[in-house]
Structure formats: structure tokens, C-alpha cells
Design a protein around this motif. Structure first.
Motif, PDB file in Angstrom:
ATOM      1  N   ALA A   1      -0.968 -42.001 -38.550  1.00 11.29           N
ATOM      2  CA  ALA A   1       0.227 -41.826 -38.980  1.00 11.29           C
ATOM      3  C   ALA A   1       0.859 -40.264 -38.998  1.00 11.29           C
ATOM      4  O   ALA A   1      -0.041 -39.304 -38.868  1.00 11.29           O
ATOM      5  CB  ALA A   1       0.214 -42.104 -40.443  1.00 11.29           C
ATOM      6  N   LEU A   2       1.949 -40.160 -38.782  1.00  8.14           N
ATOM      7  CA  LEU A   2       2.460 -38.695 -38.590  1.00  8.14           C
ATOM      8  C   LEU A   2       2.016 -37.963 -39.740  1.00  8.14           C
ATOM      9  O   LEU A   2       1.718 -36.725 -39.494  1.00  8.14           O
ATOM     10  CB  LEU A   2       4.031 -38.706 -38.429  1.00  8.14           C
TER      11      LEU A   2
ATOM     12  N   SER B   1       4.140 -43.687 -34.125  1.00  8.99           N
ATOM     13  CA  SER B   1       3.187 -44.685 -34.068  1.00  8.99           C
ATOM     14  C   SER B   1       3.120 -45.500 -32.821  1.00  8.99           C
ATOM     15  O   SER B   1       2.040 -45.703 -32.170  1.00  8.99           O
ATOM     16  CB  SER B   1       3.301 -45.542 -35.261  1.00  8.99           C
ATOM     17  N   VAL B   2       4.312 -45.548 -32.252  1.00  7.84           N
ATOM     18  CA  VAL B   2       4.702 -46.411 -30.968  1.00  7.84           C
ATOM     19  C   VAL B   2       4.000 -46.042 -29.854  1.00  7.84           C
ATOM     20  O   VAL B   2       3.452 -46.537 -29.136  1.00  7.84           O
ATOM     21  CB  VAL B   2       6.231 -46.742 -30.767  1.00  7.84           C
ATOM     22  N   VAL B   3       4.260 -44.644 -29.950  1.00 14.67           N
ATOM     23  CA  VAL B   3       3.687 -44.138 -28.615  1.00 14.67           C
ATOM     24  C   VAL B   3       2.249 -44.221 -28.566  1.00 14.67           C
ATOM     25  O   VAL B   3       1.604 -44.270 -27.386  1.00 14.67           O
ATOM     26  CB  VAL B   3       4.259 -42.587 -28.407  1.00 14.67           C
ATOM     27  N   GLN B   4       1.789 -44.216 -29.496  1.00 13.84           N
ATOM     28  CA  GLN B   4      -0.091 -44.205 -29.794  1.00 13.84           C
ATOM     29  C   GLN B   4      -0.473 -45.815 -29.374  1.00 13.84           C
ATOM     30  O   GLN B   4      -1.447 -45.875 -28.616  1.00 13.84           O
ATOM     31  CB  GLN B   4      -0.483 -43.617 -30.893  1.00 13.84           C
TER      32      GLN B   4
ATOM     33  N   ARG C   1       6.773 -50.720 -24.615  1.00 16.55           N
ATOM     34  CA  ARG C   1       7.021 -49.259 -24.943  1.00 16.55           C
ATOM     35  C   ARG C   1       8.342 -48.900 -24.895  1.00 16.55           C
ATOM     36  O   ARG C   1       9.118 -48.243 -25.841  1.00 16.55           O
ATOM     37  CB  ARG C   1       5.833 -48.325 -24.468  1.00 16.55           C
ATOM     38  N   ASN C   2       8.961 -48.826 -23.609  1.00 13.46           N
ATOM     39  CA  ASN C   2      10.244 -48.166 -23.572  1.00 13.46           C
ATOM     40  C   ASN C   2      11.425 -49.030 -24.276  1.00 13.46           C
ATOM     41  O   ASN C   2      12.505 -48.273 -25.130  1.00 13.46           O
ATOM     42  CB  ASN C   2      10.579 -48.342 -21.959  1.00 13.46           C
ATOM     43  N   THR C   3      11.480 -50.219 -24.532  1.00 12.07           N
ATOM     44  CA  THR C   3      12.508 -51.025 -25.230  1.00 12.07           C
ATOM     45  C   THR C   3      12.387 -50.536 -26.674  1.00 12.07           C
ATOM     46  O   THR C   3      13.284 -50.138 -27.222  1.00 12.07           O
ATOM     47  CB  THR C   3      12.093 -52.552 -25.041  1.00 12.07           C
ATOM     48  N   TYR C   4      11.100 -50.556 -27.252  1.00 12.79           N
ATOM     49  CA  TYR C   4      10.893 -50.085 -28.630  1.00 12.79           C
ATOM     50  C   TYR C   4      11.494 -48.750 -28.938  1.00 12.79           C
ATOM     51  O   TYR C   4      12.203 -48.378 -29.651  1.00 12.79           O
ATOM     52  CB  TYR C   4       9.537 -50.305 -28.827  1.00 12.79           C
ATOM     53  N   LEU C   5      11.101 -47.704 -27.940  1.00 17.01           N
ATOM     54  CA  LEU C   5      11.494 -46.229 -28.156  1.00 17.01           C
ATOM     55  C   LEU C   5      13.039 -46.103 -27.862  1.00 17.01           C
ATOM     56  O   LEU C   5      13.754 -45.656 -28.603  1.00 17.01           O
ATOM     57  CB  LEU C   5      10.879 -45.530 -27.128  1.00 17.01           C
ATOM     58  N   ARG C   6      13.601 -47.031 -26.965  1.00 19.65           N
ATOM     59  CA  ARG C   6      15.138 -46.939 -27.016  1.00 19.65           C
ATOM     60  C   ARG C   6      15.738 -47.541 -28.045  1.00 19.65           C
ATOM     61  O   ARG C   6      16.934 -46.985 -28.614  1.00 19.65           O
ATOM     62  CB  ARG C   6      15.582 -47.814 -25.651  1.00 19.65           C
ATOM     63  N   ALA C   7      15.277 -48.428 -28.632  1.00 16.09           N
ATOM     64  CA  ALA C   7      15.846 -49.043 -29.806  1.00 16.09           C
ATOM     65  C   ALA C   7      15.848 -48.233 -31.061  1.00 16.09           C
ATOM     66  O   ALA C   7      16.677 -47.982 -31.761  1.00 16.09           O
ATOM     67  CB  ALA C   7      15.179 -50.478 -30.183  1.00 16.09           C
ATOM     68  N   LEU C   8      14.564 -47.434 -31.189  1.00 15.46           N
ATOM     69  CA  LEU C   8      14.554 -46.588 -32.389  1.00 15.46           C
ATOM     70  C   LEU C   8      15.628 -45.480 -31.855  1.00 15.46           C
ATOM     71  O   LEU C   8      16.158 -44.791 -33.082  1.00 15.46           O
ATOM     72  CB  LEU C   8      12.987 -46.018 -32.218  1.00 15.46           C
TER      73      LEU C   8
ATOM     74  N   SER D   1      19.489 -46.103 -38.512  1.00 15.84           N
ATOM     75  CA  SER D   1      18.830 -45.590 -39.656  1.00 15.84           C
ATOM     76  C   SER D   1      18.520 -44.199 -40.066  1.00 15.84           C
ATOM     77  O   SER D   1      18.492 -43.250 -38.959  1.00 15.84           O
ATOM     78  CB  SER D   1      17.294 -46.338 -39.576  1.00 15.84           C
ATOM     79  N   PRO D   2      17.948 -43.789 -40.946  1.00 16.58           N
ATOM     80  CA  PRO D   2      17.516 -42.222 -41.288  1.00 16.58           C
ATOM     81  C   PRO D   2      16.701 -41.969 -40.294  1.00 16.58           C
ATOM     82  O   PRO D   2      15.859 -42.707 -40.067  1.00 16.58           O
ATOM     83  CB  PRO D   2      17.082 -42.535 -42.653  1.00 16.58           C
ATOM     84  N   SER D   3      16.712 -40.739 -39.900  1.00 14.52           N
ATOM     85  CA  SER D   3      15.804 -40.368 -38.732  1.00 14.52           C
ATOM     86  C   SER D   3      14.453 -40.173 -38.966  1.00 14.52           C
ATOM     87  O   SER D   3      13.660 -40.167 -38.052  1.00 14.52           O
ATOM     88  CB  SER D   3      16.649 -38.917 -38.088  1.00 14.52           C
ATOM     89  N   LYS D   4      14.026 -39.606 -40.244  1.00 15.91           N
ATOM     90  CA  LYS D   4      12.581 -39.295 -40.516  1.00 15.91           C
ATOM     91  C   LYS D   4      11.647 -40.493 -40.387  1.00 15.91           C
ATOM     92  O   LYS D   4      10.731 -40.332 -39.970  1.00 15.91           O
ATOM     93  CB  LYS D   4      12.692 -38.654 -42.125  1.00 15.91           C
ATOM     94  N   PRO D   5      12.091 -41.532 -41.102  1.00 16.18           N
ATOM     95  CA  PRO D   5      11.280 -42.915 -40.752  1.00 16.18           C
ATOM     96  C   PRO D   5      11.147 -43.326 -39.264  1.00 16.18           C
ATOM     97  O   PRO D   5      10.025 -43.783 -38.596  1.00 16.18           O
ATOM     98  CB  PRO D   5      11.928 -43.875 -41.628  1.00 16.18           C
ATOM     99  N   LEU D   6      12.440 -43.091 -38.606  1.00 15.87           N
ATOM    100  CA  LEU D   6      12.307 -43.501 -37.006  1.00 15.87           C
ATOM    101  C   LEU D   6      11.390 -42.583 -36.387  1.00 15.87           C
ATOM    102  O   LEU D   6      10.615 -43.018 -35.570  1.00 15.87           O
ATOM    103  CB  LEU D   6      13.519 -43.679 -36.750  1.00 15.87           C
ATOM    104  N   LEU D   7      11.371 -41.273 -36.850  1.00 20.63           N
ATOM    105  CA  LEU D   7      10.319 -40.208 -36.071  1.00 20.63           C
ATOM    106  C   LEU D   7       8.797 -40.853 -36.422  1.00 20.63           C
ATOM    107  O   LEU D   7       8.103 -40.880 -35.362  1.00 20.63           O
ATOM    108  CB  LEU D   7      10.388 -38.839 -36.620  1.00 20.63           C
ATOM    109  N   ALA D   8       8.542 -41.116 -37.427  1.00 25.06           N
ATOM    110  CA  ALA D   8       7.223 -41.473 -37.808  1.00 25.06           C
ATOM    111  C   ALA D   8       6.827 -42.787 -37.155  1.00 25.06           C
ATOM    112  O   ALA D   8       5.699 -43.014 -36.804  1.00 25.06           O
ATOM    113  CB  ALA D   8       7.068 -41.832 -39.290  1.00 25.06           C
ATOM    114  N   GLU D   9       7.804 -43.637 -37.192  1.00 25.91           N
ATOM    115  CA  GLU D   9       7.694 -44.992 -36.275  1.00 25.91           C
ATOM    116  C   GLU D   9       7.512 -44.595 -34.788  1.00 25.91           C
ATOM    117  O   GLU D   9       6.548 -45.494 -34.329  1.00 25.91           O
ATOM    118  CB  GLU D   9       8.817 -45.939 -36.617  1.00 25.91           C
ATOM    119  N   SER D  10       8.360 -43.675 -34.444  1.00 29.88           N
ATOM    120  CA  SER D  10       8.184 -43.555 -32.751  1.00 29.88           C
ATOM    121  C   SER D  10       6.629 -42.659 -32.663  1.00 29.88           C
ATOM    122  O   SER D  10       6.207 -43.180 -31.779  1.00 29.88           O
ATOM    123  CB  SER D  10       9.122 -42.588 -32.466  1.00 29.88           C
TER     124      SER D  10
END
Length: 346
Positions: free
Chosen positions: A186-187, A83-86, A60-67, A72-81
Motif C-alpha cells: 500500500a502507498l 497498487s495497480v502498477v504492482q 494494466r493500461n486500461t485500468y491506469l487510463r481509467a484512473l 474522483s479525488p486524486s489522492k485515493p486514485l494515486l494510492a490505487e494506481s
């Protein structure tokens, strides 16, 4: 510098011996991703985290730090984050819901039979995997390729059966499947489920050494996520701060003011703690949710033990308890065990 080639070699060995979807392979992916983040290569670290996520074993923490480090554009990263936290964080309440299977498996219904079969098949898969790891871990002269291939085939067969059972649970008993094994929402779908006067707030406190605490605020119109920036050591002591705050609220001393006492654990310091927690975690996201009358919280980590109602939104100095700006004064508050349970409610 010496660690990177060793991590890459370990990853190659595990991919060859265990396959790309094995949890041990994901461990190597996560280790290498974390190292690359620390050495300034966030793009490859993000690719590795995404590969680990395919098998459901991303760190979890490594993935969110990498995001957060990605350009990359912030909107897709927000949607990905979102999903990651869930996928990587589960509250205590969420874990309790996930263990519903033990209770449902005790009956004689069709659902109970499926749940028992799912449990037995999962146990069988873990046992076979343990045997397989022992086999491939032997010195080369002792390894038995026929035995390895037989175990591989048995594991694949069990996994296929497990997938079939879960597909049937999802099709025939969707409410149970959603509660016991929730899928990330999904966001965009979460935003559609929210009403105009609602905001969904996720607070995910991991208390890791590198400050891996994050918060999300989502409404129908907009969404944002932030890493929690707090004074060094403040979040590390969050469990103690919450304990002190709960003790303060439980006293219900109507006459005290926030400036009455300087001693640790006093009512005044409890008010200040509630304000500091709010300011550190939710303050930066306040513009997103401040105008919404209903706040829906999903809490992970130490925040699970804190009713968000008692957070203080404005400086409580010299205020009597009845004058303190508790969050509940301005918002109706609901606490959910998981983000996906919003879908069940609606």
C-alpha cells in the motif's frame, strides 16, 4: 456503436457460463472497459477494471487510463494506481524471483514439499479448467450438465486446496512467500518504510500504441504519478535509444564532448539521449525527489535494461564526459526488482 452490445453480450455469456472470477470473464471486462474509455465513458470503464482486478486479471493500461480519466479525488486514485502498477506489471528481475519455486521445490525440506504441492495443484487446476471450457463450449445439444457440475465442483475443491497451501506458505515461510508471490504494498505503508532522505521511483514503460508509460515518485511526505508525455514515437523507440546509450557509456572516451559529433550513435548523441529520457520520464517528478539523497528505483519494461545512474539531469551540450550531470553525481541509487521487496529489506 456496434461493438458495445456485442461486448456486453459476451460478458454476460461468460459470467453465466464461467463465473465472475474466470480469466476469460476478465478478458470481456477489459475489452468493454477499453471500448468505453475510447467512447468517453471513463466512470463505467473504471468500475469494470476494478471488477477484473478482483480476480487478478485487470488489463494494466486500461485500468491506469481509467484512473487518469476519473473525476474522483486524486489522492485515493494515486494510492490505487500505486497498487495497480504492482499487480499488473512485473520486471524481469521480479519474474526471476517469482520462479524461485522451481529451485525450492527440488529439496526435501518442509518448504520444498509445500512448493511441490503448490505446483502440482496449480497444474491440476489449469487442466480441469481446460476440460471445463471444452465442455461448456460444445453445441447446446451436446452439452452434459452433470459433467459440467462435476468439473465445477472439482475446480472449486482444487482452488480451495491451493488457497490453503498458499496461506500456510505465508504463515510458515513468509520471506519465501513474499519473494515468490509478492503482494502489492500500500502507498501509505511504502511511505512509512522510506527514510527521510529517500525517494521511491517506479518507471513502468509498456510501449503500447496509446502511450501507456507512467512514472511514480514517493517520499515519506508526498507522492505523485504522471503519464509520460513524450514526442510521438520517442517512447516507441526507447529500446533502441537505451541500446545506443549503453554503447556510448561503455566507450568511456574521456576526451569527447557532447557536441563532438552529429552522427547517430555518437557519444554526443548518447549524452543527449540520456538527458531526453530523464527529461521525459522523470523531469515532471523532479520536485518530489530532487532533495532526496537516496533514490530507490523499480523499473519495468525496456527501462529494466538501463542503469538509472547514467541518466543525465541537465543539458549536456558542449560538456566533456567528466562534466556531464549524471544522476549518480547527486544521488545514491538502489534498484529493486519489486516494490514489495522494499518491505523485505526493512
Amino acid at each position: 456503436e456496434g461493438a458495445e452490445p456485442l461486448y456486453r453480450r459476451a460478458l454476460a455469456i461468460r459470467e453465466k457460463a464461467l463465473g465472475p472470477d474466470h480469466p476469460d470473464t476478465a478478458t470481456s471486462l477489459n475489452n468493454l472497459a477499453r471500448l468505453l474509455l475510447d467512447t468517453g465513458v471513463p466512470s463505467e470503464a473504471l468500475d469494470l477494471s476494478r471488477r477484473a482486478a478482483v480476480s487478478g486479471h485487470a488489463e494494466r493500461n486500461t485500468y491506469l487510463r481509467a484512473l487518469q480519466a476519473s473525476d474522483s479525488p486524486s489522492k485515493p486514485l494515486l494510492a490505487e494506481s500505486f497498487s495497480v502498477v504492482q499487480s499488473t506489471s512485473t520486471s524481469e528481475a521480479g519474474s526471476a524471483l517469482a520462479s524461485l519455486s522451481a529451485r525450492f521445490g527440488a529439496g526435501n525440506s518442509e518448504l520444498a514439499a509445500l512448493v511441490r504441492e503448490e505446483q502440482d495443484t496449480g497444474t491440476r487446476e489449469r487442466a480441469l479448467d481446460k476440460l471445463f471450457l471444452a465442455e461448456v463450449g460444445k453445441p447446446s445439444q451436446e452439452r452434459n450438465s452433470n459433467r459440467e457440475e462435476t468439473l465445477k465442483a472439482q475446480i472449486a475443491e482444487v482452488k480451495a486446496r491451493l488457497a490453503t497451501i498458499r496461506d500456510r506458505l505465508a504463515a510458515d515461510f513468509p520471506d519465501y512467500a513474499e519473494l515468490s508471490r509478492p503482494k502489492p504494498l500500500a502507498l501509505e505503508e511504502a511511505q512509512k518504510l522510506l527514510k527521510d532522505d529517500e525517494a521511491l521511483i517506479i518507471i513502468d514503460t509498456a510501449l503500447t500504441d496509446d502511450g501507456g508509460d507512467y512514472a511514480w515518485a514517493v517520499t515519506r511526505e508526498t507522492a505523485e504519478w504522471r503519464k509520460v508525455e513524450a514526442a510521438k514515437g520517442a517512447m516507441a523507440n526507447l529500446t533502441g535509444l537505451i541500446s545506443d546509450l549503453r554503447a556510448t557509456v561503455s566507450t568511456r572516451s574521456r576526451g569527447a564532448t557532447a557536441a563532438d559529433a552529429d552522427g547517430e550513435g555518437s557519444e554526443g548523441s548518447g549524452f543527449r539521449t540520456a538527458f531526453d529520457i530523464y527529461r521525459s520520464i522523470l523531469g515532471p517528478l523532479e520536485p518530489i525527489f530532487s532533495e532526496k539523497k537516496h533514490l530507490i528505483f523499480v523499473l519495468n519494461g525496456p527501462m529494466t535494461s538501463l542503469p538509472p545512474h547514467v541518466l543525465v539531469t541537465r543539458d549536456p551540450s558542449s560538456k566533456e564526459i567528466g562534466e556531464v550531470a549524471w544522476l549518480i553525481r547527486d544521488h545514491a541509487i538502489t534498484v529493486l526488482p519489486t516494490v514489495s521487496s522494499l518491505k523485505l529489506l526493512r
